[in-house]
Design a protein around this motif. Structure first.
Motif, PDB file in Angstrom:
ATOM      1  N   GLY A  78       6.151   8.794  -0.043  1.00  0.00           N
ATOM      2  CA  GLY A  78       6.503   7.850   0.866  1.00  0.00           C
ATOM      3  C   GLY A  78       7.525   6.918   0.630  1.00  0.00           C
ATOM      4  O   GLY A  78       8.292   6.458   1.630  1.00  0.00           O
TER       5      GLY A  78
ATOM      6  N   THR B 193      -5.495   0.585   3.867  1.00  0.00           N
ATOM      7  CA  THR B 193      -4.943   1.358   2.740  1.00  0.00           C
ATOM      8  C   THR B 193      -4.247   2.573   3.185  1.00  0.00           C
ATOM      9  O   THR B 193      -3.756   2.865   4.448  1.00  0.00           O
ATOM     10  CB  THR B 193      -6.290   1.893   1.839  1.00  0.00           C
ATOM     11  OG1 THR B 193      -6.716   3.053   2.671  1.00  0.00           O
ATOM     12  CG2 THR B 193      -7.070   0.815   1.493  1.00  0.00           C
ATOM     13  N   GLU B 194      -3.513   3.139   2.233  1.00  0.00           N
ATOM     14  CA  GLU B 194      -2.458   4.211   2.685  1.00  0.00           C
ATOM     15  C   GLU B 194      -3.391   5.593   3.321  1.00  0.00           C
ATOM     16  O   GLU B 194      -2.640   6.138   4.202  1.00  0.00           O
ATOM     17  CB  GLU B 194      -1.727   4.846   1.322  1.00  0.00           C
ATOM     18  CG  GLU B 194      -3.054   5.521   0.099  1.00  0.00           C
ATOM     19  CD  GLU B 194      -2.009   6.018  -1.085  1.00  0.00           C
ATOM     20  OE1 GLU B 194      -1.276   6.920  -0.814  1.00  0.00           O
ATOM     21  OE2 GLU B 194      -2.667   5.939  -2.176  1.00  0.00           O
ATOM     22  N   ARG B 195      -4.774   5.418   3.145  1.00  0.00           N
ATOM     23  CA  ARG B 195      -5.380   6.505   3.941  1.00  0.00           C
ATOM     24  C   ARG B 195      -5.383   6.301   5.502  1.00  0.00           C
ATOM     25  O   ARG B 195      -5.528   7.288   6.315  1.00  0.00           O
ATOM     26  CB  ARG B 195      -6.987   6.379   3.490  1.00  0.00           C
ATOM     27  CG  ARG B 195      -7.317   6.771   1.969  1.00  0.00           C
ATOM     28  CD  ARG B 195      -8.706   6.550   1.631  1.00  0.00           C
ATOM     29  NE  ARG B 195      -9.587   7.629   2.597  1.00  0.00           N
ATOM     30  CZ  ARG B 195     -10.835   7.674   2.600  1.00  0.00           C
ATOM     31  NH1 ARG B 195     -11.432   6.416   2.158  1.00  0.00           N
ATOM     32  NH2 ARG B 195     -11.514   8.583   3.349  1.00  0.00           N
TER      33      ARG B 195
ATOM     34  N   GLU C  86       0.658  -1.134  -0.021  1.00  0.00           N
ATOM     35  CA  GLU C  86      -0.038  -0.090   0.043  1.00  0.00           C
ATOM     36  C   GLU C  86       0.833   1.398   0.100  1.00  0.00           C
ATOM     37  O   GLU C  86       0.558   2.260  -0.685  1.00  0.00           O
ATOM     38  CB  GLU C  86      -0.981   0.002   1.286  1.00  0.00           C
ATOM     39  CG  GLU C  86      -2.125  -1.070   1.178  1.00  0.00           C
ATOM     40  CD  GLU C  86      -2.832  -0.654  -0.056  1.00  0.00           C
ATOM     41  OE1 GLU C  86      -3.505   0.473  -0.312  1.00  0.00           O
ATOM     42  OE2 GLU C  86      -3.444  -1.742  -0.633  1.00  0.00           O
ATOM     43  N   GLY C  87       1.852   1.144   0.866  1.00  0.00           N
ATOM     44  CA  GLY C  87       2.608   2.391   1.045  1.00  0.00           C
ATOM     45  C   GLY C  87       3.603   2.771  -0.238  1.00  0.00           C
ATOM     46  O   GLY C  87       3.710   3.967  -0.504  1.00  0.00           O
ATOM     47  N   ARG C  88       3.814   1.657  -0.975  1.00  0.00           N
ATOM     48  CA  ARG C  88       4.592   2.135  -2.079  1.00  0.00           C
ATOM     49  C   ARG C  88       4.034   2.830  -3.138  1.00  0.00           C
ATOM     50  O   ARG C  88       4.667   3.060  -4.327  1.00  0.00           O
ATOM     51  CB  ARG C  88       5.315   0.720  -2.727  1.00  0.00           C
ATOM     52  CG  ARG C  88       4.135  -0.254  -3.228  1.00  0.00           C
ATOM     53  CD  ARG C  88       4.721  -1.752  -3.307  1.00  0.00           C
ATOM     54  NE  ARG C  88       5.841  -1.614  -4.687  1.00  0.00           N
ATOM     55  CZ  ARG C  88       5.450  -1.847  -5.971  1.00  0.00           C
ATOM     56  NH1 ARG C  88       4.146  -2.050  -6.189  1.00  0.00           N
ATOM     57  NH2 ARG C  88       6.393  -1.772  -6.930  1.00  0.00           N
ATOM     58  N   LYS C  89       2.836   2.821  -3.173  1.00  0.00           N
ATOM     59  CA  LYS C  89       1.959   3.598  -4.209  1.00  0.00           C
ATOM     60  C   LYS C  89       2.182   5.125  -4.262  1.00  0.00           C
ATOM     61  O   LYS C  89       1.889   5.726  -5.117  1.00  0.00           O
ATOM     62  CB  LYS C  89       0.310   3.341  -4.099  1.00  0.00           C
ATOM     63  CG  LYS C  89      -0.022   2.027  -4.188  1.00  0.00           C
ATOM     64  CD  LYS C  89      -1.376   1.783  -3.810  1.00  0.00           C
ATOM     65  CE  LYS C  89      -1.804   0.132  -3.828  1.00  0.00           C
ATOM     66  NZ  LYS C  89      -3.495  -0.174  -3.502  1.00  0.00           N
ATOM     67  N   ASN C  90       2.677   5.472  -3.184  1.00  0.00           N
ATOM     68  CA  ASN C  90       2.846   6.902  -2.934  1.00  0.00           C
ATOM     69  C   ASN C  90       4.557   7.139  -2.923  1.00  0.00           C
ATOM     70  O   ASN C  90       5.437   6.860  -2.303  1.00  0.00           O
ATOM     71  CB  ASN C  90       2.447   7.143  -1.351  1.00  0.00           C
ATOM     72  CG  ASN C  90       2.487   8.924  -1.199  1.00  0.00           C
ATOM     73  OD1 ASN C  90       3.492   9.492  -1.241  1.00  0.00           O
ATOM     74  ND2 ASN C  90       1.242   9.343  -0.938  1.00  0.00           N
TER      75      ASN C  90
ATOM     76  N   SER D 293       0.874  10.486   7.224  1.00  0.00           N
ATOM     77  CA  SER D 293       1.469  11.231   5.981  1.00  0.00           C
ATOM     78  C   SER D 293       2.873  11.569   6.117  1.00  0.00           C
ATOM     79  O   SER D 293       3.439  12.461   5.336  1.00  0.00           O
ATOM     80  CB  SER D 293       0.673  12.446   5.771  1.00  0.00           C
ATOM     81  OG  SER D 293       0.206  13.246   6.700  1.00  0.00           O
TER      82      SER D 293
ATOM     83  N   TRP E 239       4.371   6.958   6.207  1.00  0.00           N
ATOM     84  CA  TRP E 239       3.685   6.031   5.298  1.00  0.00           C
ATOM     85  C   TRP E 239       4.201   4.465   5.869  1.00  0.00           C
ATOM     86  O   TRP E 239       4.055   3.588   5.425  1.00  0.00           O
ATOM     87  CB  TRP E 239       3.945   6.126   3.760  1.00  0.00           C
ATOM     88  CG  TRP E 239       3.440   6.979   3.237  1.00  0.00           C
ATOM     89  CD1 TRP E 239       2.004   7.039   2.753  1.00  0.00           C
ATOM     90  CD2 TRP E 239       3.612   8.488   3.002  1.00  0.00           C
ATOM     91  NE1 TRP E 239       1.630   8.006   1.987  1.00  0.00           N
ATOM     92  CE2 TRP E 239       2.325   9.137   2.352  1.00  0.00           C
ATOM     93  CE3 TRP E 239       4.655   9.339   3.786  1.00  0.00           C
ATOM     94  CZ2 TRP E 239       2.693  10.499   2.206  1.00  0.00           C
ATOM     95  CZ3 TRP E 239       4.698  10.740   3.403  1.00  0.00           C
ATOM     96  CH2 TRP E 239       3.320  11.211   2.624  1.00  0.00           C
TER      97      TRP E 239
ATOM     98  N   LEU F 187      -2.509   5.524   6.828  1.00  0.00           N
ATOM     99  CA  LEU F 187      -1.171   5.411   7.247  1.00  0.00           C
ATOM    100  C   LEU F 187      -0.853   6.959   7.497  1.00  0.00           C
ATOM    101  O   LEU F 187      -1.619   7.785   6.954  1.00  0.00           O
ATOM    102  CB  LEU F 187      -0.176   4.824   6.088  1.00  0.00           C
ATOM    103  CG  LEU F 187      -0.522   3.445   5.784  1.00  0.00           C
ATOM    104  CD1 LEU F 187       0.592   3.205   4.501  1.00  0.00           C
ATOM    105  CD2 LEU F 187       0.004   2.747   6.719  1.00  0.00           C
TER     106      LEU F 187
END
Length: 307
Positions: free
Chosen positions: A209, A272-274, A202-206, A278, A281, A276
Motif C-alpha cells: 500500500g 481497518t485495512e480489511r 491503517e494503510g501504512r501497515k501494508n 487492495s 489502500w 480498504l
C-alpha cells in the motif's frame, strides 16, 4: 290603573320634558351622548372583529422508506478501485449498488433498486462540483438523495492546495439551496468525510500500500508515510483539522433543512485495512462499501437524532 298582562311603557312627552327638572334633563342628555359616542368604554362593550389564529404548517415528516434514491458524490460512491484497478465499479456502490456482496442502501430500501436508483457521483469530484450533480439528478425527482463528498478537497498535492473551509461550506450551501428549490420534498442523507488520518495509520501497515501511495495518492496526507518528524506530523494534523472543519460545515448547513440528516458516524468509524481497496489502500473495497451502506441505513431508518 294598569291592566295586568300589558307591558308598562314610559313615554317622555314634550310637556313632560318641559316640566322636567334641569337635573333630570341633563342626565338624559348625558346618557344619550354617552351611548352614541366612540369615546370612553363604549368600544369595549361592542364585540370587536373576530381574530383568527394563524395557520401553522406541519413540520415535514422524515420517511424511513423512500421509494427512490439518487447518489451524489465522488469516487467512493462510484466504487472506484473496489473491483478492478483504476476503474469505477458502481454495482458495488454503498448507495445505489446492485451487487449482493455489498447489500447497498438501494437494495435494503427499494423493491426494485435497479429501476429506482441513479448514481451521479463522479471520480475526482470536489464539493464545487456538487451543484452540477444536483442539476443532473433533479429530473429524476428522487425521494432520497445521498451525499458523500469532500475527500478530494482535502487530498491535494500539498496542504496549501486544500479547499478552504469557507469555500467548502459555501459550495455545499449553494448545492442544498439548489436542491431544495427543485425538490422541496426530497430527503437528503449527508455522510461525513471519512477520517483521512486513520486512513494513513491503517494503510501504512501494508508495504504494498505504501508503494502505491508513492504514485501520488492524497499527497497532503499520505506522502512519505513513514516520516514521523514534527513537520510531517503537523502536515497530517492540518489535513485532519480541515476534514473536521468540512464536517462541521456539513452538519451546520444540513441542520437548517428539516429534511436533511447528517451522519458523523462515517468519520468516527474505526475501519481497518480489511475495509480498504487492495488496489490502492485508499478507497473502500467491497467490505468498506458494505460498512458505509450499513451506517447510512441506520441513520436513514432510525429515529431523528437528538438536538
Amino acid at each position: 290603573m294598569r291592566k295586568i298582562g300589558r307591558p308598562f311603557r314610559h313615554r317622555l312627552t314634550r310637556s313632560a320634558l318641559r316640566s322636567a327638572t334641569p337635573v333630570v334633563t341633563a342626565a338624559a342628555l348625558l346618557f344619550s351622548l354617552a351611548g352614541c359616542s366612540d369615546g370612553g368604554n363604549s368600544a369595549a362593550a361592542r364585540p370587536g372583529p373576530e381574530v383568527t389564529a394563524p395557520s401553522v404548517k406541519p413540520a415535514p415528516v422524515w420517511r424511513t422508506d423512500p421509494g427512490s434514491i439518487a447518489a451524489l458524490g465522488d469516487s467512493i460512491t462510484v466504487g472506484f478501485d473496489a473491483c478492478t484497478v483504476l476503474s469505477d465499479c458502481p454495482e458495488v456502490s454503498w448507495s445505489t449498488g446492485t451487487s449482493p456482496k455489498v447489500d447497498s442502501l438501494a437494495r435494503r430500501l427499494l423493491e426494485h433498486p435497479a429501476r429506482h436508483s441513479w448514481n451521479y457521483a463522479r471520480t475526482g469530484a470536489l464539493m464545487s462540483d456538487l451543484p452540477d450533480q444536483v442539476d443532473a439528478a433533479k429530473a429524476r425527482r428522487p425521494e432520497l438523495v445521498t451525499v458523500l463528498i469532500g475527500a478530494n478537497d482535502a487530498c491535494r498535492s500539498d496542504v496549501r492546495a486544500m479547499t478552504s473551509a469557507a469555500a467548502y461550506r459555501a459550495d455545499f450551501a449553494r448545492a442544498m439551496k439548489k436542491l431544495r428549490r427543485a425538490l422541496p420534498r426530497t430527503q437528503v442523507y449527508v455522510a461525513a468525510v471519512p477520517d483521512l488520518l486513520r486512513l494513513w495509520s491503517e494503510g501504512r501497515k501494508n508495504p504494498l500500500g505504501k508503494q502505491v501511495w508513492q504514485l501520488g495518492i492524497c499527497g497532503s496526507m499520505l506522502h512519505d508515510p513513514d516520516n514521523l518528524t514534527e513537520p510531517a506530523v503537523s502536515r497530517r494534523e492540518k489535513v485532519r483539522d480541515r476534514v473536521v472543519a468540512y464536517n462541521e460545515a456539513l452538519k451546520d448547513v444540513c441542520a437548517e433543512d428539516a429534511l436533511c440528516r447528517f451522519d458523523r458516524s462515517v468519520f468516527d468509524y474505526r475501519f481497518t485495512e480489511r475495509q480498504l481497496s487492495s488496489w490502492d489502500w485508499f478507497h473502500p473495497g467491497t467490505r468498506g462499501q458494505e460498512e458505509l451502506a450499513a451506517l447510512a441505513f441506520r441513520t436513514i431508518t432510525g429515529r431523528a437524532p437528538e438536538e
